[in-house]
Design a protein around this motif. Structure first.
Motif, PDB file in Angstrom:
ATOM      1  N   GLY A 110       1.053  -1.210  -0.090  1.00 58.90           N
ATOM      2  CA  GLY A 110      -0.019  -0.124   0.044  1.00 58.90           C
ATOM      3  C   GLY A 110       0.771   1.258  -0.205  1.00 58.90           C
ATOM      4  O   GLY A 110       0.561   2.288  -0.877  1.00 58.90           O
ATOM      5  N   MET A 111       2.101   1.213   0.804  1.00 62.17           N
ATOM      6  CA  MET A 111       2.945   2.333   0.599  1.00 62.17           C
ATOM      7  C   MET A 111       3.412   2.499  -0.524  1.00 62.17           C
ATOM      8  O   MET A 111       3.575   3.867  -1.276  1.00 62.17           O
ATOM      9  N   LYS A 112       3.661   1.739  -1.218  1.00 63.09           N
ATOM     10  CA  LYS A 112       4.340   1.896  -2.659  1.00 63.09           C
ATOM     11  C   LYS A 112       3.411   2.277  -3.747  1.00 63.09           C
ATOM     12  O   LYS A 112       3.589   3.107  -4.323  1.00 63.09           O
ATOM     13  N   ALA A 113       2.076   1.735  -3.669  1.00 65.82           N
ATOM     14  CA  ALA A 113       0.988   2.201  -4.444  1.00 65.82           C
ATOM     15  C   ALA A 113       0.797   3.795  -4.269  1.00 65.82           C
ATOM     16  O   ALA A 113       0.529   4.466  -5.287  1.00 65.82           O
ATOM     17  N   TRP A 114       0.674   4.248  -3.087  1.00 66.75           N
ATOM     18  CA  TRP A 114       0.677   5.501  -2.718  1.00 66.75           C
ATOM     19  C   TRP A 114       1.511   6.221  -3.267  1.00 66.75           C
ATOM     20  O   TRP A 114       1.469   7.562  -3.847  1.00 66.75           O
ATOM     21  N   ALA A 115       2.670   6.044  -2.961  1.00 64.32           N
ATOM     22  CA  ALA A 115       3.945   6.561  -3.591  1.00 64.32           C
ATOM     23  C   ALA A 115       4.150   6.675  -5.366  1.00 64.32           C
ATOM     24  O   ALA A 115       4.445   7.646  -5.770  1.00 64.32           O
ATOM     25  N   TYR A 116       3.469   5.658  -5.778  1.00 65.90           N
ATOM     26  CA  TYR A 116       3.434   5.793  -7.224  1.00 65.90           C
ATOM     27  C   TYR A 116       2.446   6.657  -7.794  1.00 65.90           C
ATOM     28  O   TYR A 116       2.670   7.229  -8.569  1.00 65.90           O
ATOM     29  N   ARG A 117       1.512   6.871  -7.140  1.00 64.07           N
ATOM     30  CA  ARG A 117       0.330   7.872  -7.503  1.00 64.07           C
ATOM     31  C   ARG A 117       0.844   9.318  -7.322  1.00 64.07           C
ATOM     32  O   ARG A 117       0.314  10.201  -7.913  1.00 64.07           O
TER      33      ARG A 117
ATOM     34  N   SER B 225       2.145  10.264 -16.820  1.00 67.88           N
ATOM     35  CA  SER B 225       2.892   9.767 -17.948  1.00 67.88           C
ATOM     36  C   SER B 225       4.147   9.214 -17.593  1.00 67.88           C
ATOM     37  O   SER B 225       4.727   8.203 -18.404  1.00 67.88           O
ATOM     38  N   ARG B 226       4.509   9.192 -16.546  1.00 68.51           N
ATOM     39  CA  ARG B 226       5.899   8.756 -16.020  1.00 68.51           C
ATOM     40  C   ARG B 226       5.880   7.748 -14.894  1.00 68.51           C
ATOM     41  O   ARG B 226       6.617   7.090 -14.394  1.00 68.51           O
ATOM     42  N   ARG B 227       4.447   7.271 -14.654  1.00 67.91           N
ATOM     43  CA  ARG B 227       3.944   6.481 -13.541  1.00 67.91           C
ATOM     44  C   ARG B 227       4.681   4.948 -13.576  1.00 67.91           C
ATOM     45  O   ARG B 227       5.471   4.689 -12.776  1.00 67.91           O
ATOM     46  N   ALA B 228       4.335   4.516 -14.899  1.00 68.27           N
ATOM     47  CA  ALA B 228       5.022   3.234 -15.156  1.00 68.27           C
ATOM     48  C   ALA B 228       6.627   3.017 -15.127  1.00 68.27           C
ATOM     49  O   ALA B 228       6.991   2.250 -14.375  1.00 68.27           O
ATOM     50  N   ARG B 229       7.200   4.280 -15.585  1.00 62.86           N
ATOM     51  CA  ARG B 229       8.563   4.138 -15.359  1.00 62.86           C
ATOM     52  C   ARG B 229       9.104   4.188 -13.885  1.00 62.86           C
ATOM     53  O   ARG B 229      10.067   3.589 -13.233  1.00 62.86           O
ATOM     54  N   VAL B 230       8.363   5.079 -13.275  1.00 58.50           N
ATOM     55  CA  VAL B 230       8.811   5.372 -11.945  1.00 58.50           C
ATOM     56  C   VAL B 230       8.592   4.084 -10.799  1.00 58.50           C
ATOM     57  O   VAL B 230       9.268   3.753 -10.127  1.00 58.50           O
ATOM     58  N   GLN B 231       7.515   3.440 -11.351  1.00 56.72           N
ATOM     59  CA  GLN B 231       7.132   2.175 -10.708  1.00 56.72           C
ATOM     60  C   GLN B 231       8.243   0.865 -10.904  1.00 56.72           C
ATOM     61  O   GLN B 231       8.709   0.346 -10.118  1.00 56.72           O
ATOM     62  N   ALA B 232       8.624   0.978 -12.082  1.00 57.52           N
ATOM     63  CA  ALA B 232       9.668  -0.007 -12.641  1.00 57.52           C
ATOM     64  C   ALA B 232      11.068   0.204 -12.012  1.00 57.52           C
ATOM     65  O   ALA B 232      11.585  -0.728 -11.417  1.00 57.52           O
ATOM     66  N   LEU B 233      11.417   1.495 -11.804  1.00 59.41           N
ATOM     67  CA  LEU B 233      12.624   1.853 -11.050  1.00 59.41           C
ATOM     68  C   LEU B 233      12.490   1.763  -9.508  1.00 59.41           C
ATOM     69  O   LEU B 233      13.579   0.919  -9.021  1.00 59.41           O
TER      70      LEU B 233
ATOM     71  N   ALA C  32      21.217   2.842  -5.395  1.00 57.97           N
ATOM     72  CA  ALA C  32      19.883   3.372  -5.807  1.00 57.97           C
ATOM     73  C   ALA C  32      20.301   4.787  -6.346  1.00 57.97           C
ATOM     74  O   ALA C  32      19.774   4.921  -7.552  1.00 57.97           O
ATOM     75  N   ALA C  33      21.137   5.355  -5.926  1.00 51.88           N
ATOM     76  CA  ALA C  33      21.732   6.705  -6.711  1.00 51.88           C
ATOM     77  C   ALA C  33      22.257   6.324  -7.994  1.00 51.88           C
ATOM     78  O   ALA C  33      22.094   7.226  -8.929  1.00 51.88           O
ATOM     79  N   MET C  34      23.083   5.419  -8.082  1.00 48.56           N
ATOM     80  CA  MET C  34      23.891   4.984  -9.276  1.00 48.56           C
ATOM     81  C   MET C  34      22.765   4.416 -10.253  1.00 48.56           C
ATOM     82  O   MET C  34      22.988   5.178 -11.564  1.00 48.56           O
ATOM     83  N   LEU C  35      21.698   3.718  -9.791  1.00 44.96           N
ATOM     84  CA  LEU C  35      20.744   3.301 -10.991  1.00 44.96           C
ATOM     85  C   LEU C  35      19.904   4.559 -11.208  1.00 44.96           C
ATOM     86  O   LEU C  35      19.785   4.431 -12.682  1.00 44.96           O
ATOM     87  N   LEU C  36      19.624   5.449 -10.350  1.00 44.04           N
ATOM     88  CA  LEU C  36      18.690   6.413 -11.042  1.00 44.04           C
ATOM     89  C   LEU C  36      19.804   7.427 -11.941  1.00 44.04           C
ATOM     90  O   LEU C  36      19.269   8.003 -12.914  1.00 44.04           O
ATOM     91  N   LEU C  37      20.923   7.663 -11.592  1.00 44.33           N
ATOM     92  CA  LEU C  37      21.781   8.417 -12.342  1.00 44.33           C
ATOM     93  C   LEU C  37      22.051   7.681 -13.866  1.00 44.33           C
ATOM     94  O   LEU C  37      22.062   8.281 -14.837  1.00 44.33           O
ATOM     95  N   LYS C  38      22.058   6.463 -13.803  1.00 43.86           N
ATOM     96  CA  LYS C  38      22.113   5.705 -15.188  1.00 43.86           C
ATOM     97  C   LYS C  38      20.768   5.682 -15.863  1.00 43.86           C
ATOM     98  O   LYS C  38      20.756   5.877 -17.234  1.00 43.86           O
ATOM     99  N   GLU C  39      19.674   5.361 -15.143  1.00 43.61           N
ATOM    100  CA  GLU C  39      18.456   5.067 -15.941  1.00 43.61           C
ATOM    101  C   GLU C  39      17.675   6.291 -16.354  1.00 43.61           C
ATOM    102  O   GLU C  39      16.774   6.432 -17.211  1.00 43.61           O
ATOM    103  N   VAL C  40      18.169   7.440 -15.497  1.00 41.94           N
ATOM    104  CA  VAL C  40      17.333   8.856 -15.615  1.00 41.94           C
ATOM    105  C   VAL C  40      18.200   9.763 -16.202  1.00 41.94           C
ATOM    106  O   VAL C  40      17.893  10.314 -17.583  1.00 41.94           O
TER     107      VAL C  40
END
Length: 438
Positions: free
Chosen positions: A268-275, A280-288, A422-430
């Motif tokens: 539930g916490m993840k679902a609220w955070a994704y909202r 338009s970018r929700r699917a990408r945010v959820q995958a990361l 996590a920071a390196m993953l965001l740096l690479k993917e975003v």
């Protein structure tokens, strides 16, 4: 009829006064002739409730009030339909372009920033507890997901994970507290003998003959006990130590309770955070986010296995070479082994120094065997256990551990590697992906 009325069409008949009635729609949607009326439907009437005994009335009353007593569930709002109108139009905040409104909003923003800084500086310890509890929840989430993959309900998986955590905490405190009590009692009992042996040693006698240390020590001790402020400070230090112990126990209990709630409500916490992300970018945010949380959980579980193997091996070697306090030192090794890169090294040096108090042979033997195991662990054990976690370069890991330890102590050092990953993953993917598209 006058001349003005000649040639004018007759006025339309007033509704209901000589006008032709409109055809009434039939049951199948077709119009009926004006002379025919649709068949009248029988009007349903509520059946009278027979008067029953008081028990039946109470049951009906309880059934009527049951929806009022249900607990409200804060479910995630449904996704809006495509093409749905925005709740606020583009001109709904046009008043913000006025200078007075802009200045007012700026002052409010500064005030909120100062309020946030004040809150963070006064509840910093609580923030640390929340971060540690969330870290523990993410670390136990792989066990819950493993249970769910085998068709077990999530509450049962959460119960299993928390039982495992409670068992580990009970084993830790159950081993630590009796050991500390017994060793402290032995030290207090033998302390006068240690002092007498030191004062009768040739080393102390030779120094005392030159500098009269015994007389000076006696004089300083008498002055200390004659000063009421110094004695009060001593008792205050004892009380302060007790307060620190009580706060530590309270913090541990708080972290465990928060970890239980976070682990139970993690989906539930993840679902609220994704909202909170744009649609338009929700699917990408959820995958990361899922990739990051899964990596953190796998890292914590893998590091726990590595620390357990490290402490078990250290306990076996200490028992063989005869290092004192082997159980307590094994717990210290397990805690330090959670700190990546430098934790096991510090544990090896610490235990080796303690083993040297027994003799140089036990100290050297333990140091050689333990540091040889660290090499085996680095090349064979850790890569196979941590292969599902996000890899972090050595330089980044060292910097992250030092920075985390400086900011949040041991808790910061423990969480440094997953946060750096996590920071390196965001740096690479975003960021890097955005730069490549330009």
């Amino acid at each position: 009829m006058t001349n003005d009325d000649q040639g004018q069409p007759p006025p339309a008949p007033f509704p209901g006064a000589g006008a032709e009635p409109h055809p009434a729609p039939g049951p199948d949607g077709s119009s009926l002739p004006a002379t025919e009326a649709p068949p009248s439907q029988p009007r349903e009437t509520a059946a009278p409730v027979p008067a029953g005994p008081p028990a039946g009335r109470l049951r009906r009353l309880a059934a009527a009030l049951a929806p009022l007593g249900r607990r409200a569930r804060y479910a995630v709002p449904p996704e809006p339909e495509d093409g749905a109108a925005e709740p606020f139009g583009p001109h709904s905040i046009a008043w913000a372009n006025h200078p007075i409104a802009t200045g007012f909003l700026g002052a409010v923003g500064v005030g909120l920033a100062l309020l946030g800084f004040f809150v963070l500086t006064n509840v910093g310890q609580l923030m640390v507890w929340i971060a540690v509890a969330l870290f523990i929840a993410l670390g136990l989430d792989p066990l819950v997901r493993w249970a769910e993959a085998r068709n077990l309900p999530r509450p049962l998986g959460v119960l299993m994970a928390m039982a495992l955590l409670a068992l580990g905490a009970a084993a830790f405190f159950g081993t630590l507290i009796p050991t500390l009590v017994s060793q402290t009692g032995q030290f207090v009992e033998n302390a006068p003998g240690y002092v007498d042996d030191f004062l009768a040693s040739e080393f102390f006698l030779s120094i005392d003959s030159q500098f009269q240390i015994r007389d000076r020590l006696t004089e300083e001790v008498n002055k200390f006990f004659a000063d009421s402020g110094a004695v009060g400070g001593l008792f205050g230090g004892v009380i302060g130590a007790g307060t620190v112990i009580a706060q530590t126990l309270f913090g541990t209990l708080t972290v465990l309770v928060l970890a239980v709630y976070f682990l139970a409500s993690l989906p539930g916490m993840k679902a609220w955070a994704y909202r909170l992300a744009p649609r338009s970018r929700r699917a990408r945010v959820q995958a990361l986010s899922e990739q990051i949380t899964n990596s953190v959980g796998n890292y914590v579980m893998g590091q726990a296995v590595v620390a357990f193997l490290n402490a078990t091996y250290a306990f076996i070697i200490m028992s063989i070479v005869g290092v004192p306090f082997s159980i307590l030192l094994a717990l210290v090794v397990a805690i330090l082994a959670f700190v990546p890169l430098v934790g096991a090294l510090i544990a090896g040096i610490l235990v080796s120094l303690i083993a040297l108090t027994v003799g140089w042979q036990p100290g050297i033997t333990y140091a050689v065997l333990y540091f040889a195991y660290l090499q085996f662990e680095a090349y064979f054990i850790s890569p196979r256990i941590m292969h599902r976690a996000v890899a972090v370069p050595g330089a980044v890991a060292v910097i992250a551990v030092i920075a985390g330890g400086a900011l949040m102590g041991i808790a910061g050092a423990l969480m440094a590697i997953p946060l750096a990953a996590a920071a390196m993953l965001l740096l690479k993917e975003v960021f890097i992906a955005r730069q490549d598209r330009r």
